[in-house]
Design a protein around this motif. Structure first.
Motif, short mmCIF file in Angstrom:
data_model
loop_
_atom_site.label_atom_id
_atom_site.label_comp_id
_atom_site.label_asym_id
_atom_site.label_seq_id
_atom_site.Cartn_x
_atom_site.Cartn_y
_atom_site.Cartn_z
N PHE A 119 0.86 -1.19 0.00
CA PHE A 119 0.00 0.00 0.00
C PHE A 119 0.89 1.23 0.00
CE2 PHE A 119 -2.34 -3.45 1.92
CZ PHE A 119 -3.54 -3.39 1.26
N LEU A 120 0.60 2.17 -0.91
CA LEU A 120 1.44 3.36 -1.05
C LEU A 120 0.70 4.62 -0.63
CD1 LEU A 120 4.26 2.72 -2.18
CD2 LEU A 120 2.62 1.21 -3.28
N ARG B 122 -9.40 7.34 -6.64
CA ARG B 122 -9.01 6.87 -7.97
C ARG B 122 -7.75 6.01 -7.81
NH1 ARG B 122 -6.29 9.42 -11.93
NH2 ARG B 122 -5.91 11.15 -10.52
N GLN C 218 -5.18 2.89 -8.45
CA GLN C 218 -4.73 1.99 -9.50
C GLN C 218 -4.18 0.72 -8.85
OE1 GLN C 218 -2.18 4.91 -11.66
NE2 GLN C 218 -3.36 4.27 -13.41
N VAL D 84 -1.63 -2.55 -9.23
CA VAL D 84 -0.42 -3.02 -9.91
C VAL D 84 -0.17 -4.47 -9.51
CG1 VAL D 84 2.08 -2.72 -10.12
CG2 VAL D 84 0.60 -0.71 -10.03
N ARG E 11 4.28 -5.55 -10.67
CA ARG E 11 4.91 -4.35 -11.26
C ARG E 11 4.30 -3.91 -12.59
NH1 ARG E 11 7.41 -5.16 -6.78
NH2 ARG E 11 9.45 -4.26 -6.36
N GLU E 12 3.10 -4.40 -12.92
CA GLU E 12 2.40 -3.94 -14.12
C GLU E 12 1.02 -3.43 -13.73
OE1 GLU E 12 3.53 -3.81 -17.21
OE2 GLU E 12 5.43 -4.86 -16.85
N ILE E 13 0.65 -2.24 -14.26
CA ILE E 13 -0.68 -1.71 -13.97
C ILE E 13 -1.71 -2.58 -14.67
CG2 ILE E 13 -2.24 0.24 -14.40
CD1 ILE E 13 0.16 2.09 -13.98
N HIS F 105 -6.10 -3.48 -15.13
CA HIS F 105 -7.46 -2.93 -15.00
C HIS F 105 -8.49 -4.04 -14.82
CE1 HIS F 105 -6.00 1.06 -16.04
NE2 HIS F 105 -5.26 0.46 -16.96
N ALA G 31 -0.08 -4.26 -5.60
CA ALA G 31 0.08 -2.95 -4.97
C ALA G 31 -1.11 -2.07 -5.28
CB ALA G 31 1.36 -2.29 -5.46
N LEU H 86 -2.27 1.86 -5.55
CA LEU H 86 -1.67 3.17 -5.72
C LEU H 86 -2.74 4.26 -5.69
CD1 LEU H 86 0.52 1.21 -6.75
CD2 LEU H 86 0.91 2.74 -8.67
N PRO I 62 -3.99 8.37 -6.01
CA PRO I 62 -3.58 9.38 -6.99
C PRO I 62 -2.17 9.89 -6.70
CG PRO I 62 -5.83 9.76 -6.34
CD PRO I 62 -5.32 8.66 -5.46
N MET I 63 -1.38 10.06 -7.76
CA MET I 63 0.04 10.36 -7.61
C MET I 63 0.28 11.86 -7.50
SD MET I 63 1.00 7.67 -10.57
CE MET I 63 0.58 5.93 -10.39
N ASP J 153 6.98 9.32 -0.88
CA ASP J 153 6.85 7.86 -0.88
C ASP J 153 6.99 7.36 -2.32
OD1 ASP J 153 6.38 5.34 0.09
OD2 ASP J 153 4.20 5.58 0.28
N PHE K 190 9.18 -0.10 -9.32
CA PHE K 190 8.07 0.30 -10.20
C PHE K 190 8.17 1.78 -10.55
CE2 PHE K 190 3.68 1.85 -10.77
CZ PHE K 190 3.30 1.07 -11.85
N ALA L 174 3.82 10.05 -12.37
CA ALA L 174 4.96 9.36 -11.77
C ALA L 174 4.50 8.78 -10.43
CB ALA L 174 6.11 10.34 -11.56
N LEU M 105 4.71 8.56 -7.31
CA LEU M 105 5.32 9.21 -6.15
C LEU M 105 4.18 9.87 -5.36
CD1 LEU M 105 8.19 10.87 -8.14
CD2 LEU M 105 8.57 9.27 -6.26
N TRP M 106 4.34 9.90 -4.06
CA TRP M 106 3.29 10.45 -3.20
C TRP M 106 3.93 11.35 -2.16
CZ3 TRP M 106 3.78 5.49 -4.91
CH2 TRP M 106 2.79 5.04 -5.78
#
Lengths: 81, 154
Positions: A6-7, A49, A51, A53, A56-58, A60, A73, A75, A77-78, B51, B56, B120, B122-123
């Motif tokens: 979890f990120l 929203r 995503q 993974v 290591r591949e996104i 859907h 994983a 993810l 929103p970045m 983060d 990846f 990217a 990154l967080w």
């Protein structure tokens, strides 16, 4: 065992150590199971929203099978740059 | 192409010079350095934490850079992005583009920065006087990405 990652704001105490039971066979099963054992996480996964993974591949397609040795994983929103 | 995540502070000028050194085939070097501000939306920032997803994040930034390089016909791009803890005043990101003529390098840097803001992996988490908060992509960043018609992964 499926390794969970979890990120960002989805990180939480002990979440990376969660171990899905054998009846979790797809990504959709995994999301349902996570929502069951951690309702706050389940809500975040549905409202944000997020995503997904797989190894290591996104991906859907939540019908994709998962099993021993896979890494999944989540993810949020970045916010880089 | 040179893509790197940096857990420690880096020197943007030295990195740019090293990347362009000895290149007689290029006529333009364009770079952008993003720096950690001491205030965001009026709130003080004591510390920033970036983060990332090891293995990846690098792969995705490399994919974005390759996409931009092809689209802008820009032959070489370097990206360094900080991860981990940093404090205001420290560089967060460096993008350097090399090209034969200036237009391609200018365009590549601008477009890749638009990508990095929203795509990217990154967080950012800021720590200020009111505690910690995770940063969401800004509306203007999302709008810029849409305007750039960046190819989706879907």
């Amino acid at each position: 065992m499926v390794k969970l990652v979890f990120l960002g704001k989805l990180r939480g105490e002990g979440r990376d150590d969660l171990v899905a039971p054998p009846n979790v066979m797809t990504l959709a099963d995994l999301k349902d199971w996570l929502a069951h054992c951690d309702p706050a996480l389940g809500e975040a996964l549905t409202t944000m929203r997020t995503q997904v993974v797989l190894n290591r591949e996104i991906v859907h397609d939540m019908a994709l099978p998962i099993g021993d040795g896979d890494e999944v994983a989540f993810l949020p929103p970045m916010s880089g740059g | 192409m040179d893509i790197r995540l940096a857990p420690e502070p880096f020197d943007p000028q030295a990195e740019e010079a090293a990347f362009a050194a000895g290149r007689r085939d290029i006529g333009a070097v364009v770079s952008f350095t993003g720096v950690c501000r001491e205030r965001t939306d009026g709130e003080g920032v004591g510390e920033l934490f970036l983060d990332h997803y090891p293995g990846f994040t690098e792969k995705e930034i490399a994919r974005l850079a390759a996409d931009v390089a092809a689209r802008c016909q820009c032959p070489d791009i370097k990206v360094i992005h900080r991860v981990g803890r940093l404090t205001p005043g420290e560089p967060i990101v460096l993008v350097v583009a090399l090209s034969e003529h200036r237009d391609a390098a200018f365009e590549a840097v601008r477009l890749l920065m638009d990508y990095l803001k929203t795509d990217a992996p990154l967080w950012k988490r800021e720590t200020g006087p009111n505690g910690e908060r995770w940063i969401e992509p800004r509306a203007d960043d999302i709008a810029r990405r849409a305007a750039a018609e960046i190819t989706d992964r879907t």
